[in-house]
Design a protein around this motif. Sequence first.
Motif, PDB file in Angstrom:
ATOM      1  N   UNK A 104       8.725   7.497  -1.203  1.00  0.00           N
ATOM      2  CA  UNK A 104       8.201   6.593  -2.226  1.00  0.00           C
ATOM      3  C   UNK A 104       6.858   7.128  -2.734  1.00  0.00           C
ATOM      4  N   UNK A 105       5.892   7.241  -1.817  1.00  0.00           N
ATOM      5  CA  UNK A 105       4.577   7.753  -2.197  1.00  0.00           C
ATOM      6  C   UNK A 105       4.510   9.276  -2.152  1.00  0.00           C
ATOM      7  N   UNK A 106       5.459   9.894  -1.473  1.00  0.00           N
ATOM      8  CA  UNK A 106       5.543  11.351  -1.392  1.00  0.00           C
ATOM      9  C   UNK A 106       7.017  11.713  -1.226  1.00  0.00           C
ATOM     10  N   UNK A 107       7.395  12.968  -1.515  1.00  0.00           N
ATOM     11  CA  UNK A 107       8.810  13.343  -1.465  1.00  0.00           C
ATOM     12  C   UNK A 107       9.451  13.039  -0.112  1.00  0.00           C
ATOM     13  N   UNK A 108      10.683  12.525  -0.193  1.00  0.00           N
ATOM     14  CA  UNK A 108      11.391  12.123   1.006  1.00  0.00           C
ATOM     15  C   UNK A 108      12.471  13.093   1.444  1.00  0.00           C
ATOM     16  N   UNK A 109      13.477  12.546   2.138  1.00  0.00           N
ATOM     17  CA  UNK A 109      14.432  13.365   2.879  1.00  0.00           C
ATOM     18  C   UNK A 109      15.765  13.596   2.182  1.00  0.00           C
ATOM     19  N   UNK A 110      15.901  13.203   0.926  1.00  0.00           N
ATOM     20  CA  UNK A 110      17.121  13.571   0.199  1.00  0.00           C
ATOM     21  C   UNK A 110      16.956  15.002  -0.314  1.00  0.00           C
ATOM     22  N   UNK A 111      16.797  15.896   0.624  1.00  0.00           N
ATOM     23  CA  UNK A 111      16.518  17.301   0.314  1.00  0.00           C
ATOM     24  C   UNK A 111      16.831  18.134   1.549  1.00  0.00           C
ATOM     25  N   UNK A 112      16.887  19.432   1.363  1.00  0.00           N
ATOM     26  CA  UNK A 112      17.161  20.315   2.497  1.00  0.00           C
ATOM     27  C   UNK A 112      16.016  20.313   3.498  1.00  0.00           C
ATOM     28  N   UNK A 113      14.770  20.177   2.989  1.00  0.00           N
ATOM     29  CA  UNK A 113      13.587  20.202   3.847  1.00  0.00           C
ATOM     30  C   UNK A 113      12.605  19.122   3.401  1.00  0.00           C
ATOM     31  N   UNK A 114      11.797  18.658   4.349  1.00  0.00           N
ATOM     32  CA  UNK A 114      10.766  17.672   4.051  1.00  0.00           C
ATOM     33  C   UNK A 114       9.564  17.934   4.958  1.00  0.00           C
ATOM     34  N   UNK A 115       8.374  17.690   4.441  1.00  0.00           N
ATOM     35  CA  UNK A 115       7.164  17.780   5.271  1.00  0.00           C
ATOM     36  C   UNK A 115       6.659  16.383   5.577  1.00  0.00           C
ATOM     37  N   UNK A 116       5.996  16.247   6.725  1.00  0.00           N
ATOM     38  CA  UNK A 116       5.451  14.957   7.133  1.00  0.00           C
ATOM     39  C   UNK A 116       4.324  15.191   8.134  1.00  0.00           C
ATOM     40  N   UNK A 117       3.339  14.299   8.220  1.00  0.00           N
ATOM     41  CA  UNK A 117       2.299  14.446   9.237  1.00  0.00           C
ATOM     42  C   UNK A 117       2.888  14.500  10.637  1.00  0.00           C
ATOM     43  N   UNK A 118       2.326  15.352  11.468  1.00  0.00           N
ATOM     44  CA  UNK A 118       2.848  15.528  12.821  1.00  0.00           C
ATOM     45  C   UNK A 118       2.841  14.225  13.613  1.00  0.00           C
TER      46      UNK A 118
ATOM     47  N   UNK B 199      16.290  15.409  11.817  1.00  0.00           N
ATOM     48  CA  UNK B 199      16.420  16.826  11.523  1.00  0.00           C
ATOM     49  C   UNK B 199      15.831  17.682  12.624  1.00  0.00           C
ATOM     50  N   UNK B 200      15.646  18.953  12.320  1.00  0.00           N
ATOM     51  CA  UNK B 200      15.064  19.888  13.283  1.00  0.00           C
ATOM     52  C   UNK B 200      13.794  20.499  12.710  1.00  0.00           C
ATOM     53  N   UNK B 201      12.793  20.628  13.563  1.00  0.00           N
ATOM     54  CA  UNK B 201      11.533  21.239  13.138  1.00  0.00           C
ATOM     55  C   UNK B 201      11.753  22.711  12.830  1.00  0.00           C
ATOM     56  N   UNK B 202      11.205  23.133  11.690  1.00  0.00           N
ATOM     57  CA  UNK B 202      11.298  24.534  11.276  1.00  0.00           C
ATOM     58  C   UNK B 202       9.952  25.232  11.406  1.00  0.00           C
ATOM     59  N   UNK B 203       8.898  24.510  11.048  1.00  0.00           N
ATOM     60  CA  UNK B 203       7.555  25.100  11.055  1.00  0.00           C
ATOM     61  C   UNK B 203       6.535  24.029  11.398  1.00  0.00           C
ATOM     62  N   UNK B 204       5.496  24.432  12.119  1.00  0.00           N
ATOM     63  CA  UNK B 204       4.438  23.502  12.524  1.00  0.00           C
ATOM     64  C   UNK B 204       3.106  24.033  12.005  1.00  0.00           C
TER      65      UNK B 204
ATOM     66  N   UNK C  95       7.246  20.984   9.026  1.00  0.00           N
ATOM     67  CA  UNK C  95       8.348  21.145   8.082  1.00  0.00           C
ATOM     68  C   UNK C  95       9.637  20.902   8.854  1.00  0.00           C
ATOM     69  N   UNK C  96      10.465  20.011   8.324  1.00  0.00           N
ATOM     70  CA  UNK C  96      11.701  19.622   9.002  1.00  0.00           C
ATOM     71  C   UNK C  96      12.908  19.967   8.134  1.00  0.00           C
ATOM     72  N   UNK C  97      13.901  20.572   8.748  1.00  0.00           N
ATOM     73  CA  UNK C  97      15.181  20.774   8.080  1.00  0.00           C
ATOM     74  C   UNK C  97      15.996  19.506   8.271  1.00  0.00           C
ATOM     75  N   UNK C  98      16.297  18.819   7.189  1.00  0.00           N
ATOM     76  CA  UNK C  98      16.952  17.517   7.262  1.00  0.00           C
ATOM     77  C   UNK C  98      18.403  17.679   7.692  1.00  0.00           C
TER      78      UNK C  98
END
Length: 341
Positions: free
Chosen positions: A115-129, A63-68, A28-31
């Motif tokens: 596009x295929x999953x929620x992106x970074x126009x948000x406060x937080x975003x998740x992505x594969x490590x 951004x900065x990592x918030x949770x792993x 989880x990344x804080x954008x």
Amino acid sequence: MNALIWEAPRQMALREVPTPTPEADEVLIKVAYAGICGSELSGYLGHNALRKPPLIMGHEFSGEIVEVGGQAAETHPHLKPGVGVTVNPLYCREPSEFQERGLDQLCPSRTLLGAHRPGAYAAYVTTPARTVTPLPAGMSLRMGALTEPVACAVRMGELSGDVAGADVLIIGAGPIGLLALQVLKHRGAARVFIVDLDQERLGMGEALGGVAMDPRRQDPVETVREATGGRGVPVAIDAVGLGVTRTQCVAATMSAGLVLLTGLHEETSQMPAADIIRREIRVQGSFAYTPANFAAAVDLLAQGHIGLDPWIVEAPLAEGGLWFERLLDAPGKVAKVLLRP
């Protein structure tokens, strides 16, 4: 959390949505910053089949990592909360022969954040490590947000081959064209002719060392031919994607030269096939970037070899819709808009 939602063509709205929770193999990344890409402008207009509303766009970000996630913490121990990162938003969901060759951008199962999953126009975003890259020491989050578009330019430079001492033509002085100009100059190109209708963008190209041309005042093909003693350039890049710009690139290219197509404005267009055949011109597409290109982009940015200052604008996420409209109509002296959640 706040997120900028694309709800319909030319309709953006700031909404409150649940903060995502990372899966076991995700972070989880804080954008911090999220750039507006030309492909997103097309999507905003409803001209891009890849993007379907409602959608949180945004694939150029830092951004900065918030949770792993638990699994990610074991497989990627260097990813820890508080670490500044950028993300390769284009990745394979399933193994493929292209991934084995380092061409992840060509995988049949490729997935794009925003596009295929929620992106970074948000406060937080998740992505594969596996998509996350920690920023080198001293590299700012602001600079890190430019990694994805720089990677596109690195790919173009790689496909252009050995340009040391050679002249190159770029049609299109948008962000990708301006970044490609810098990559080609870094690779030793002599003169880089850059063509655009926008005077502000031509000024940026000139400031970055390009030979700027307004096609309404001078014919790009005639000018390039005259400047090269009638030979043409060994490499011409179309960063617009219109039938006329693709044809101009072919006409300005020397026999046995390379035309690189990266602009996607028109899905299909006529090409001067007979001229291509008779002069043995190679025509190649350049789509996105490889993982190696992405890593190279981080290095170029960290070393200060490439950038878009002083033409970067930072704006609050809430003003995203206004900036989409401005970039479509009259961007002015702006090469890149970075939205801040």
